[in-house]
Design an enzyme around this catalytic site. Structure first.
Site, PDB file in Angstrom:
ATOM      1  N   ARG A   7       8.487 -56.592 -20.938  1.00 27.97           N
ATOM      2  CA  ARG A   7       9.690 -57.337 -21.326  1.00 27.97           C
ATOM      3  C   ARG A   7       9.715 -57.677 -22.829  1.00 27.97           C
ATOM      4  O   ARG A   7      10.167 -58.732 -23.228  1.00 27.97           O
ATOM      5  CB  ARG A   7       9.818 -58.624 -20.495  1.00 27.97           C
ATOM      6  CG  ARG A   7       9.890 -58.403 -18.993  1.00 27.97           C
ATOM      7  CD  ARG A   7      11.117 -57.590 -18.591  1.00 27.97           C
ATOM      8  NE  ARG A   7      11.134 -57.385 -17.146  1.00 27.97           N
ATOM      9  CZ  ARG A   7      10.632 -56.308 -16.530  1.00 27.97           C
ATOM     10  NH1 ARG A   7      10.110 -55.319 -17.244  1.00 27.97           N
ATOM     11  NH2 ARG A   7      10.683 -56.201 -15.233  1.00 27.97           N
TER      12      ARG A   7
ATOM     13  N   SER B 158      16.161 -63.056 -13.492  1.00 25.49           N
ATOM     14  CA  SER B 158      14.792 -63.567 -13.403  1.00 25.49           C
ATOM     15  C   SER B 158      14.498 -64.515 -14.559  1.00 25.49           C
ATOM     16  O   SER B 158      14.695 -64.156 -15.723  1.00 25.49           O
ATOM     17  CB  SER B 158      13.789 -62.406 -13.417  1.00 25.49           C
ATOM     18  OG  SER B 158      13.945 -61.601 -12.279  1.00 25.49           O
TER      19      SER B 158
ATOM     20  N   GLU C 185      11.467 -65.405 -19.364  1.00 22.05           N
ATOM     21  CA  GLU C 185      12.027 -64.058 -19.491  1.00 22.05           C
ATOM     22  C   GLU C 185      13.466 -64.151 -19.999  1.00 22.05           C
ATOM     23  O   GLU C 185      13.927 -63.324 -20.765  1.00 22.05           O
ATOM     24  CB  GLU C 185      11.999 -63.325 -18.157  1.00 22.05           C
ATOM     25  CG  GLU C 185      12.537 -61.916 -18.240  1.00 22.05           C
ATOM     26  CD  GLU C 185      12.273 -61.099 -16.983  1.00 22.05           C
ATOM     27  OE1 GLU C 185      13.112 -60.215 -16.681  1.00 22.05           O
ATOM     28  OE2 GLU C 185      11.267 -61.328 -16.306  1.00 22.05           O
TER      29      GLU C 185
END
Length: 321
Positions: free
Chosen positions: A195, A244, A314
């Site tokens: 990520r 998320s 995130e």
């Protein structure tokens, strides 16, 4: 980690102003600029959470050349941030300083441009990319069906779902830097990790090329349907959410850590930890961005106290508190 807008202050006389009898003072000359520039533009309608303050300036370019001309005139002196579908973002209540660039239809095209190769605009959705690949018999891109957002966002963040990530399929991307220069970066140059990418600050992804492998359209479609059904069954897709919330720590699932810390259904103001999937935060209808971010920090504290694991965000958090 610092986010765009965390420390930038308009205190040098360069502040945008809309104070003159409804007039708008532009940060640059607009002669020849064909896109739409809006002062103090509300951003909440463009985010999945439906919260947050305005952009000092919102620019919606007519096309690539229009964006290039606009950024060249800015000259890198004002912060620039790209906005896609707003699916993985908290826009803070104080709004976003500088210029927010929202890529529209001119940047949303997807086409087959080579053997098992798809070229996409930075504003194209993951669903469109996956569907175009399916129709062309290109397998390996089905997971993009499960990423809410646009190509620009998931190229920047190395978005992933269902065991795959952008780093597995990206050939290269074309980006425009905040002062208007174009560069092309391949996957290795982006230095992808979980990520995260090394994309330069303020750079906007305007196009990307992905490569898959030969496949049967029916089998590809069946896998896309499986992914869609799995998301529908496990995630609160029909709520005001942001995707998320936390990265999965090494050896752990973020949702399981949140659940074990007793946070399922936890609330702060109008924000709530989803009962359906504990790695999702929800705006129940009255939340502010401060509620949502504050709830996330509460969850991080509780998880650390219970397990000793420090969850990392995130979701991107941008702008002034």
């Amino acid at each position: 980690m610092n986010q765009p807008g965390d420390s930038y202050e308009y205190d040098n006389g360069a502040a945008p102003t809309c104070a003159v009898e409804g007039g708008v003072s532009s940060p640059v000359p607009l002669e020849g600029i064909r896109g739409k520039l809006t002062c103090k533009a509300p951003l909440a309608p463009y985010t999945w959470f439906k919260t947050g303050g305005p952009a000092d300036w919102l620019f919606e370019p007519a096309d690539l050349e229009d964006l290039k001309a606009f950024l060249e005139r800015l000259g890198g002196d004002i912060p620039v941030m790209a906005l896609g579908l707003g699916s993985n973002m908290i826009v803070r209540d104080g709004g976003v300083p500088g210029v927010v660039v929202r890529l529209g239809k001119a940047f949303a095209g997807v086409a087959v441009t080579g053997e098992n190769e798809i070229t996409c605009g930075g504003g194209a959705s993951g669903i469109l990319v996956a569907s175009t690949a399916r129709d062309a018999g290109i397998a390996g891109l089905e997971f993009l069906r499960g990423i809410p957002g646009t190509v620009g966002g998931f190229v920047r963040m190395n978005g992933g779902a269902y065991g795959r990530e952008v780093a597995d399929v990206l050939l290269d991307c074309t980006v425009i830097l905040h002062e208007g220069a174009f560069i092309t970066l391949n996957a290795a140059e982006l230095e992808y990790s979980y990520r995260h990418s090394a994309l330069p600050e303020g750079a906007i992804v305007v196009a990307a090329r992905f490569r898959g492998h030969p496949g049967d359209p029916a089998a590809i479609g069946a896998e896309m349907d499986r992914i869609a059904a799995a998301r529908e069954a496990s995630q609160p897709l029909r709520t005001k959410t942001g995707g998320s919330t936390f990265k999965n720590p090494d050896g752990h699932k973020a949702w399981a850590l949140v659940d074990a810390a007793g946070c399922r259904g936890l609330t702060l103001g109008g924000a709530q930890v989803s009962e359906k999937h504990t790695n999702f935060l929800i705006n129940t209808g009255t939340a502010t961005s401060a509620d949502i971010e504050g709830l996330g920090e509460m969850v991080r504290d509780k998880v650390y106290a219970q397990s000793g694991v420090n969850l990392e965000w995130e979701i991107q958090r941008v702008g002034r508190p």
